[in-house]
Design an enzyme around this catalytic site. Structure first.
Site, PDB file in Angstrom:
ATOM      1  N   LYS A 114      39.989 -16.401  37.494  1.00 35.80           N
ATOM      2  CA  LYS A 114      40.279 -17.965  36.970  1.00 35.80           C
ATOM      3  C   LYS A 114      40.207 -18.991  38.045  1.00 35.80           C
ATOM      4  O   LYS A 114      39.406 -20.095  37.386  1.00 35.80           O
ATOM      5  CB  LYS A 114      41.675 -17.881  36.069  1.00 35.80           C
ATOM      6  CG  LYS A 114      41.397 -16.929  34.987  1.00 35.80           C
ATOM      7  CD  LYS A 114      42.664 -17.051  34.037  1.00 35.80           C
ATOM      8  CE  LYS A 114      42.731 -16.149  32.621  1.00 35.80           C
ATOM      9  NZ  LYS A 114      43.705 -16.195  32.184  1.00 35.80           N
ATOM     10  N   LYS A 197      32.020  -8.971  25.727  1.00 34.45           N
ATOM     11  CA  LYS A 197      33.056  -8.926  24.721  1.00 34.45           C
ATOM     12  C   LYS A 197      33.245 -10.243  24.004  1.00 34.45           C
ATOM     13  O   LYS A 197      32.898 -11.311  24.666  1.00 34.45           O
ATOM     14  CB  LYS A 197      34.275  -8.720  25.710  1.00 34.45           C
ATOM     15  CG  LYS A 197      35.723  -8.402  25.154  1.00 34.45           C
ATOM     16  CD  LYS A 197      36.660  -8.496  26.138  1.00 34.45           C
ATOM     17  CE  LYS A 197      38.104  -8.388  25.403  1.00 34.45           C
ATOM     18  NZ  LYS A 197      39.233  -8.515  26.592  1.00 34.45           N
ATOM     19  N   LYS A 200      36.385 -16.507  23.167  1.00 35.44           N
ATOM     20  CA  LYS A 200      36.108 -17.901  22.911  1.00 35.44           C
ATOM     21  C   LYS A 200      35.407 -18.608  24.005  1.00 35.44           C
ATOM     22  O   LYS A 200      35.010 -19.545  23.836  1.00 35.44           O
ATOM     23  CB  LYS A 200      37.718 -18.445  22.668  1.00 35.44           C
ATOM     24  CG  LYS A 200      38.395 -18.199  21.633  1.00 35.44           C
ATOM     25  CD  LYS A 200      38.136 -18.663  20.314  1.00 35.44           C
ATOM     26  CE  LYS A 200      38.918 -18.358  19.058  1.00 35.44           C
ATOM     27  NZ  LYS A 200      38.095 -19.032  18.103  1.00 35.44           N
TER      28      LYS A 200
END
Length: 332
Positions: A114, A197, A200
């Site tokens: 991230k 996958k 969002k």
């Protein structure tokens, strides 16, 4: 024999859960509340590791609660609560940070993944310490099982290491939890990009099926779902990832086996099959969507359910925190 305790959480980071959230996690939470002492948490504090709009955070926290209830989480069978309403999470979170080595924390792959998007210098400290707060979430409730996806396995291992270290140094305090890695059979992929996958974070959102979207929106998305070469409705994740994903979705919601679906659509082509998947999904979620929207209309009732759950969670969490402080030598 007393029931094993289950603890899991979900972040309120969007207006609606998507099909992957439901089949990958929430559906199994609903099953686990039968026969377990289940604690399910809306982890709003974890959602603060990125830039936050206060009004949106509040709205999405309530929307998450409404959807969990509509999807089958029962206040009679489970303890449903909001993380920030239980201050012991922050209190034990600090203890967990003090029990964790910098090297250990640095090895957490989710932080690397991230923070690499914006650069480590721009990443919030909370993103780095997230696994220690997650450890506190789990250990506060003396959890036996923690239902999580494969991507959280490393955080569960860290939690086990910290708990074991604390118990060894300061006396038996925490139940050592086990990760309950959620079944992979219902892993759902983006219906526009069936190699990725459902998430969002996907680009356009056209491959994402949101539970709270109007039925006609999801019908349209399924009509344009990506298929594969040929006309055969057959489960083959290598040669037919698009059809395989749609078969998985249909089977998970209709209860029909994939082999039965292959037989049912033998010779019928992709158009008929996509229409059937769309109908199954839309009709499955139609009453759930209606129930969630109804719950959101009566905010006082929804808040009462959450406050009741948070009160129960606080009583359990406080007992663990007092035991932790006592064993550490903190004056009570």
């Amino acid at each position: 024999m007393s029931k094993k305790r289950v603890l899991s959480g979900i972040q309120p980071t969007s207006d609606s859960f998507h099909l992957g959230n439901y089949l990958g996690a929430v559906k199994q939470w609903v099953e686990l509340q039968e026969g377990h002492d289940a604690f399910y948490c809306i982890v709003d504090l974890h959602a603060l590791t990125v830039e936050t709009d206060p009004a949106l955070l509040r709205k999405r926290t309530l929307m998450s609660a409404a959807q969990l209830l509509a999807l089958g989480i029962s206040p009679e069978k489970s303890t449903l609560f909001v993380q920030s309403q239980v201050p012991q999470h922050n209190q034990l979170g600090w203890i967990m940070e003090c029990m964790t080595g910098f090297g250990e924390a640095s090895r957490m792959t989710q932080f690397k993944d991230k923070s690499s998007k914006s650069g480590a210098d721009a990443a919030r400290v909370g993103l780095f310490t997230y696994p220690m707060l997650m450890a506190a979430d789990i250990l506060l409730y003396q959890s036996h099982l923690v239902p999580v996806g494969e991507d959280q396995r490393q955080h569960i291992e860290l939690t086990r290491d910290i708990a074991g270290r604390f118990n060894t140094r300061y006396g038996q305090t925490f139940q050592i939890p086990e990760g309950f890695i959620l079944k992979q059979g219902a892993k759902i992929y983006d219906i526009q990009d069936p190699t990725s996958k459902m998430s969002k974070s996907s680009g356009s959102g056209s491959g994402l099926i949101d539970i709270l979207d109007a039925p006609e929106v999801n019908l349209k998305k399924f009509k344009s779902a990506v298929t594969d070469a040929g006309r055969e409705v057959k489960f083959d994740t290598i040669e037919k990832p698009g059809i395989s994903n749609l078969l998985t979705i249909h089977s998970a919601l209709s209860g029909k086996s994939i082999s039965d679906l292959e037989y049912e659509f033998d010779g019928k082509g992709y158009g008929d099959f996509k229409a059937s998947v769309a109908e199954v999904v839309v009709e499955y979620f139609r009453p759930i969507r209606a129930h969630a929207l109804e719950l959101l209309e009566d905010e006082a009732h929804l808040l009462a359910i959450l406050h009741q759950g948070s009160e129960k969670a606080r009583s359990v969490a406080q007992a663990t925190l007092e035991s932790t402080y006592k064993n550490l030598g903190v004056v009570l």
